[in-house]
Design a protein around this motif. Structure first.
Motif, short mmCIF file in Angstrom:
data_model
loop_
_atom_site.label_atom_id
_atom_site.label_comp_id
_atom_site.label_asym_id
_atom_site.label_seq_id
_atom_site.Cartn_x
_atom_site.Cartn_y
_atom_site.Cartn_z
N UNK A 44 75.28 24.49 67.12
CA UNK A 44 74.53 25.59 66.51
C UNK A 44 73.18 25.09 65.99
N UNK A 45 73.19 23.93 65.35
CA UNK A 45 71.94 23.34 64.89
C UNK A 45 71.01 23.00 66.04
N UNK A 46 71.58 22.55 67.17
CA UNK A 46 70.76 22.22 68.34
C UNK A 46 70.20 23.47 69.01
N UNK A 47 70.94 24.56 68.98
CA UNK A 47 70.41 25.81 69.53
C UNK A 47 69.19 26.25 68.73
N UNK A 63 73.24 12.06 62.60
CA UNK A 63 73.33 12.81 61.35
C UNK A 63 74.78 13.12 61.01
N UNK A 64 75.60 13.40 62.03
CA UNK A 64 77.04 13.58 61.80
C UNK A 64 77.61 12.31 61.20
N UNK A 65 77.19 11.16 61.75
CA UNK A 65 77.69 9.88 61.27
C UNK A 65 77.25 9.56 59.86
N UNK A 66 76.00 9.86 59.52
CA UNK A 66 75.51 9.59 58.17
C UNK A 66 76.35 10.35 57.15
N UNK A 67 76.63 11.62 57.42
CA UNK A 67 77.43 12.42 56.50
C UNK A 67 78.87 11.93 56.45
N UNK A 209 63.10 23.29 60.16
CA UNK A 209 64.15 23.55 61.15
C UNK A 209 64.91 22.27 61.47
N UNK A 210 64.21 21.16 61.55
CA UNK A 210 64.83 19.87 61.82
C UNK A 210 65.82 19.51 60.72
N UNK A 211 65.41 19.70 59.46
CA UNK A 211 66.29 19.39 58.33
C UNK A 211 67.48 20.34 58.31
N UNK A 212 67.24 21.62 58.59
CA UNK A 212 68.33 22.60 58.59
C UNK A 212 69.38 22.24 59.65
N UNK A 213 68.92 21.89 60.84
CA UNK A 213 69.87 21.51 61.90
C UNK A 213 70.61 20.23 61.54
N UNK A 214 69.93 19.31 60.84
CA UNK A 214 70.59 18.08 60.41
C UNK A 214 71.65 18.37 59.35
N UNK A 215 71.38 19.34 58.47
CA UNK A 215 72.36 19.71 57.44
C UNK A 215 73.61 20.33 58.07
#
Length: 593
Positions: A44-47, A63-67, A209-215
């Motif tokens: 969804x973030x990539x879309x 980003x998945x890994x960082x979290x 948008x980049x930060x939102x998709x990363x979140x």
């Protein structure tokens, strides 16, 4: 036809089916559904990032890994609650995205995707070389999430948390795209000049948008860690990022439901391939990579719009576009106080622009006063477009000054000049073809409104949105397009597109409206319609500066003309004076009238 009410019923039916699904599936099936939900959230973030914003990322798994590592370390080493781990994971992921985005998003062309591969490779390497994170072994025995006193340590319990997060992420994303910020985000592919003309900054929007998709990826990482209760570097490598991107592409980069559809297809396909390929070869894992690579290439060549794009192509005519409700607002958008007729609105003094040894504009001065239409004309290569860019802030002056409403705006950015009240159109129409007429016009109110991404996601900006759409409908009626709000801008003929662009510029409530060759490519009837509109705008107090090649059109329209030739100001005067001037006849009219 699928209208808004039918869509709500379908959404409720899907939610009910998802709620009942664990009762019908085995533990393995529930676990797979958990993986689909986590993958759908990243997709969804990539879309949003790739499909809407045009930024291709091969590093979302990082980003998945960082979290995942953040919450794993905090809950195992520091013995803190997973809910505190969620906050910590999102803060750390958002901060990393902010830093990485600030460093890389200004890169253009193929350099940006390459940079995402670089940090996508480096982050897992960092994980595997830190003693505190278990190096290559990772972190095990991660505590489960507790809700009140109830443990979510089983796949069935985590299922409801994961899919509740997916639903909220989808709702927030949908609200965002239907907001002030969302219209600007959907216009990112239109270029920086388009966004600057309405007072928006493309770099800032892209970073948001980049930060939102990363979140979204960070939330998925938190769920991943507490669902699997174990993390290691390998699930967060670039290969996983490619899988997430494949989900988005396969589902449909332009449509939010594509995230779920793509996640279902990719994860089920991976599962079946892992069961089937070992019967063919001992190198099943390597063959799986080849199969997915071929599928990715095939999609890019044959079906870039994915599954959702295919459905829209086949059945799009049956889907009714949902339009915002018509609301008569009691307090419309605040407008600017128009200057008294005759007041000097724009003053250009000794403007000069050099490109190396070429002097494109040489010592040009002129004024534009409130309530008049001024034409800027000249033959090809006269410097009109360059002069236009100097006034609107697209290009900086080499020397000279530009004053607007008595304020020196020399050197200010295009975005800030637009915010001051200079609206503009473009020589080559800049509309978003896949956005409705209403949304294209509503985009023009960006500088007059303030709602941000948080209020958009939480849908607390509805009052402001009602005012924006009310004003946008008024502007569409002003140009004769009332009742056609739901049509897509790309379906309009060129003449109507130019009128729509003027309506978007008027949404800025400009003190000065600058039009760049608005009659170019129009038929005679369309030119007459455009001329009538501009005369009406003048009567309503709008001040207009127009750059135009069509002499017959401009002579009948303007109050005063500024003629340029070879970068210099040739003369200034009323149309009749300009028409009779021998220098103008020689330079622009071929020596005769």
């Amino acid at each position: 036809m699928i209208d808004a009410r039918t869509f709500k019923w379908l959404s409720a039916l899907v939610a009910l089916m998802l709620a009942l699904l664990p009762l019908l599936l085995s533990s393995f099936g529930v676990g797979m559904m958990n993986d689909i939900g986590i993958g759908a959230m990243v997709a969804l973030g990539l879309i949003l990032l790739t499909g809407i914003g045009g930024v291709t990322s091969f590093g979302q798994a990082a980003f998945v890994g960082i979290a995942a590592y953040s919450t794993a370390w905090l809950t195992t080493t520091m013995q803190l609650s997973p809910w505190i781990g969620l906050i910590f994971a999102l803060v750390l992921t958002g901060s990393a995205a902010l830093i990485i985005g600030a460093l890389t998003l200004r890169l253009g062309g193929h350099f940006l995707p390459i940079s995402t591969i670089a940090w996508g490779l480096s982050v897992p390497i960092v994980f595997s070389n830190m003693d505190a994170l278990g190096r290559h072994t990772g972190i095990s025995n991660i505590v489960p999430v507790y809700f009140l006193d109830f443990s979510l340590g089983t796949p069935e319990a985590m299922y409801y948390l994961i899919w509740a997060c997916v639903g909220l992420a989808y709702l927030f994303s949908k609200n965002l795209l239907g907001s002030r910020e969302g219209r600007a985000l959907r216009s990112l592919r239109g270029g920086a000049s388009l966004l600057a003309s309405v007072g928006a900054d493309s770099n800032t929007l892209r970073l948001k948008l980049f930060v939102f998709s990363a979140l979204l990826a960070g939330l998925a990482g938190w769920l991943y860690a507490h669902n699997n209760r174990y993390v290691s570097p390998s699930p967060f490598e670039v290969k996983a990022s490619i899988d997430f991107l494949l989900m988005a592409v396969m589902g449909g980069l332009g449509q939010l439901p594509g995230a779920l559809i793509g996640a279902v297809i990719v994860i089920l396909m991976k599962n079946y391939l892992q069961d089937f390929l070992p019967f063919i070869t001992e190198r099943g894992a390597q063959l799986e990579i080849i199969v997915f690579s071929l599928i990715f290439l095939l999609l890019l060549h044959r079906a870039r719009s994915g599954f959702c794009g295919f459905i829209l192509k086949k059945f799009g005519h049956r889907i009714k576009t949902t339009m915002p409700p018509v609301i008569d607002v009691t307090t419309p958008l605040a407008g600017r106080e128009q200057p008294v007729k005759g007041t000097r609105v724009l003053a250009v003094r000794e403007a000069t622009k050099r490109f190396g040894g070429l002097v494109a504009v040489n010592d040009v001065s002129f004024d534009v006063n409130a309530g008049e239409i001024v034409g800027l004309i000249g033959p090809n290569g006269a410097g009109k477009s360059t002069m236009f860019n100097l006034v609107t802030g697209v290009a900086p002056l080499t020397s000279g000054t530009v004053h607007f409403m008595g304020q020196d705006v020399t050197g200010e950015s295009q975005k800030n000049i637009a915010k001051r009240g200079i609206g503009r159109t473009f020589q080559h129409v800049k509309l978003r073809p896949n956005m409705t007429l209403l949304d294209n016009v509503a985009l023009g109110a960006y500088a007059r409104t303030k709602a941000g991404m948080v209020s958009a996601c939480l849908s607390t900006d509805r009052d402001e949105e009602a005012k924006i759409y009310y004003a946008a409908r008024l502007q569409l009626g002003r140009i004769g397009l009332a009742g056609r709000e739901h049509e897509l801008a790309g379906s309009l003929p060129l003449g109507t597109q130019r009128m729509l662009e003027i309506a978007r510029a008027l949404m800025l409530d400009p003190l000065l409206l600058i039009l760049d060759e608005p009659a170019a490519g129009l038929r005679h009837a369309e030119k007459q319609e455009l001329g009538n509109l501009l005369r009406q705008l003048k009567q309503q107090g709008v001040t207009i500066l127009i750059v135009e090649h069509d002499m017959d059109f401009v002579m009948k329209l303007v109050d005063r003309l500024v003629v340029m030739n070879f970068g210099c100001k040739l003369m200034e005067g009323k149309p009749a004076e300009v028409r009779c001037d021998p220098q103008v006849q020689a330079a622009y009219l071929g020596g005769t009238v």
